[in-house]
Design an enzyme around this catalytic site. Structure first.
Site, PDB file in Angstrom:
ATOM      1  N   ASP A  29     -48.297  33.552  29.786  1.00  0.00           N
ATOM      2  CA  ASP A  29     -47.209  34.388  29.288  1.00  0.00           C
ATOM      3  C   ASP A  29     -46.134  33.373  28.718  1.00  0.00           C
ATOM      4  OD1 ASP A  29     -45.852  37.318  29.351  1.00  0.00           O
ATOM      5  OD2 ASP A  29     -44.725  35.859  28.728  1.00  0.00           O
ATOM      6  N   ASN A  85     -47.395  47.737  31.447  1.00  0.00           N
ATOM      7  CA  ASN A  85     -46.328  48.563  30.577  1.00  0.00           C
ATOM      8  C   ASN A  85     -46.827  49.410  29.623  1.00  0.00           C
ATOM      9  OD1 ASN A  85     -44.490  47.045  32.504  1.00  0.00           O
ATOM     10  ND2 ASN A  85     -44.291  45.414  31.170  1.00  0.00           N
ATOM     11  N   GLN A  92     -43.458  48.363  27.158  1.00  0.00           N
ATOM     12  CA  GLN A  92     -44.444  47.680  26.339  1.00  0.00           C
ATOM     13  C   GLN A  92     -43.726  47.235  24.982  1.00  0.00           C
ATOM     14  OE1 GLN A  92     -47.814  49.977  25.438  1.00  0.00           O
ATOM     15  NE2 GLN A  92     -48.977  48.436  24.474  1.00  0.00           N
ATOM     16  N   HIS A  98     -52.340  45.035  27.638  1.00  0.00           N
ATOM     17  CA  HIS A  98     -52.313  43.864  28.416  1.00  0.00           C
ATOM     18  C   HIS A  98     -51.725  44.179  29.887  1.00  0.00           C
ATOM     19  CE1 HIS A  98     -48.358  44.263  26.332  1.00  0.00           C
ATOM     20  NE2 HIS A  98     -48.081  43.718  27.282  1.00  0.00           N
ATOM     21  N   HIS A 100     -50.330  42.123  33.061  1.00  0.00           N
ATOM     22  CA  HIS A 100     -49.665  40.818  33.516  1.00  0.00           C
ATOM     23  C   HIS A 100     -50.178  40.521  34.967  1.00  0.00           C
ATOM     24  CE1 HIS A 100     -45.980  41.262  30.769  1.00  0.00           C
ATOM     25  NE2 HIS A 100     -46.583  42.660  30.620  1.00  0.00           N
TER      26      HIS A 100
HETATM   27  P1  AMP Z   1     -44.764  43.926  27.557  1.00  0.00           P
HETATM   28  O1  AMP Z   1     -43.313  43.819  27.642  1.00  0.00           O
HETATM   29  O2  AMP Z   1     -45.579  44.190  28.815  1.00  0.00           O
HETATM   30  O3  AMP Z   1     -45.210  44.303  26.323  1.00  0.00           O
HETATM   31  O4  AMP Z   1     -45.224  42.277  27.701  1.00  0.00           O
HETATM   32  C1  AMP Z   1     -45.289  41.337  26.552  1.00  0.00           C
HETATM   33  C2  AMP Z   1     -45.473  40.100  26.962  1.00  0.00           C
HETATM   34  O5  AMP Z   1     -46.032  39.268  25.896  1.00  0.00           O
HETATM   35  C3  AMP Z   1     -44.288  39.517  27.319  1.00  0.00           C
HETATM   36  O6  AMP Z   1     -44.081  39.125  28.710  1.00  0.00           O
HETATM   37  C4  AMP Z   1     -43.797  38.210  26.489  1.00  0.00           C
HETATM   38  O7  AMP Z   1     -43.251  37.108  26.912  1.00  0.00           O
HETATM   39  C5  AMP Z   1     -45.438  37.891  26.088  1.00  0.00           C
HETATM   40  N1  AMP Z   1     -45.866  37.122  24.810  1.00  0.00           N
HETATM   41  C6  AMP Z   1     -45.102  37.572  23.664  1.00  0.00           C
HETATM   42  N2  AMP Z   1     -45.525  36.638  22.535  1.00  0.00           N
HETATM   43  C7  AMP Z   1     -46.526  36.108  23.313  1.00  0.00           C
HETATM   44  C8  AMP Z   1     -47.346  34.939  22.944  1.00  0.00           C
HETATM   45  N3  AMP Z   1     -47.394  34.334  21.546  1.00  0.00           N
HETATM   46  N4  AMP Z   1     -47.972  34.168  23.745  1.00  0.00           N
HETATM   47  C9  AMP Z   1     -48.000  34.455  24.908  1.00  0.00           C
HETATM   48  N5  AMP Z   1     -47.161  35.559  25.458  1.00  0.00           N
HETATM   49  C10 AMP Z   1     -46.464  36.160  24.632  1.00  0.00           C
END
Ligand code: AMP
Ligand code: ZN
Length: 112
Positions: A29, A85, A92, A98, A100
């Site tokens: 992440d 999420n 989300q 995805h 975590h």
């Molecule tokens: P969510 O809030 O559960 O949708 O989590 C999305 C996650 O994706 C967040 O923790 C972001 O930091 C992560 N994220 C967004 N863009 C990228 C990226 N290009 N590479 C890796 N992680 C990312």
């Protein structure tokens, strides 16, 4: 389809991949909330947990097997968290399902 995680999976944009197989990809992440913070993502574009069904649930099972494997590999013997999420109220922000994988510190509960 304009999906950032599909682009990561297809290596159209860079990421730090820590694991991949025929079903799932895991990468770091970019905004880590714990010393270890990976995202475990099915290759298939499933929008959210609301689109998990009898055709793709085995891939979701694979996510948890990979989570266990990575936790062991990265020394999370004291425990870890795997969290999804789902949709707006679930927090989300990327609409490609995805999970975590977080660890390396004592995770708080409830998360807020
Ligand atoms: P969510 O809030 O559960 O949708 O989590 C999305 C996650 O994706 C967040 O923790 C972001 O930091 C992560 N994220 C967004 N863009 C990228 C990226 N290009 N590479 C890796 N992680 C990312
Ligand atoms: Zn996608």
């Amino acid at each position: 389809m304009d999906c950032i995680f599909c682009k990561i999976i297809n290596k159209e944009i860079p990421s730090e991949i820590v694991y991949e197989d025929e079903r799932v990809v895991a990468f770091k992440d970019t905004s880590p909330q714990a010393p270890i913070h990976f995202l475990i993502v099915p290759r298939e574009h499933i929008e959210s947990n609301d689109e998990v069904d009898e055709n793709n649930y085995e891939t979701i099972g694979q996510v948890f097997l990979v989570g266990k494997k990575l936790a062991k590999e990265y020394g999370l013997s004291k425990g870890y968290r795997i969290v999804n999420n789902c949709k707006a109220d679930g927090g989300q922000t990327v609409n490609h399902i995805h999970f975590h994988l977080m660890g390396g510190r004592n995770m708080l509960w409830p998360p807020g």
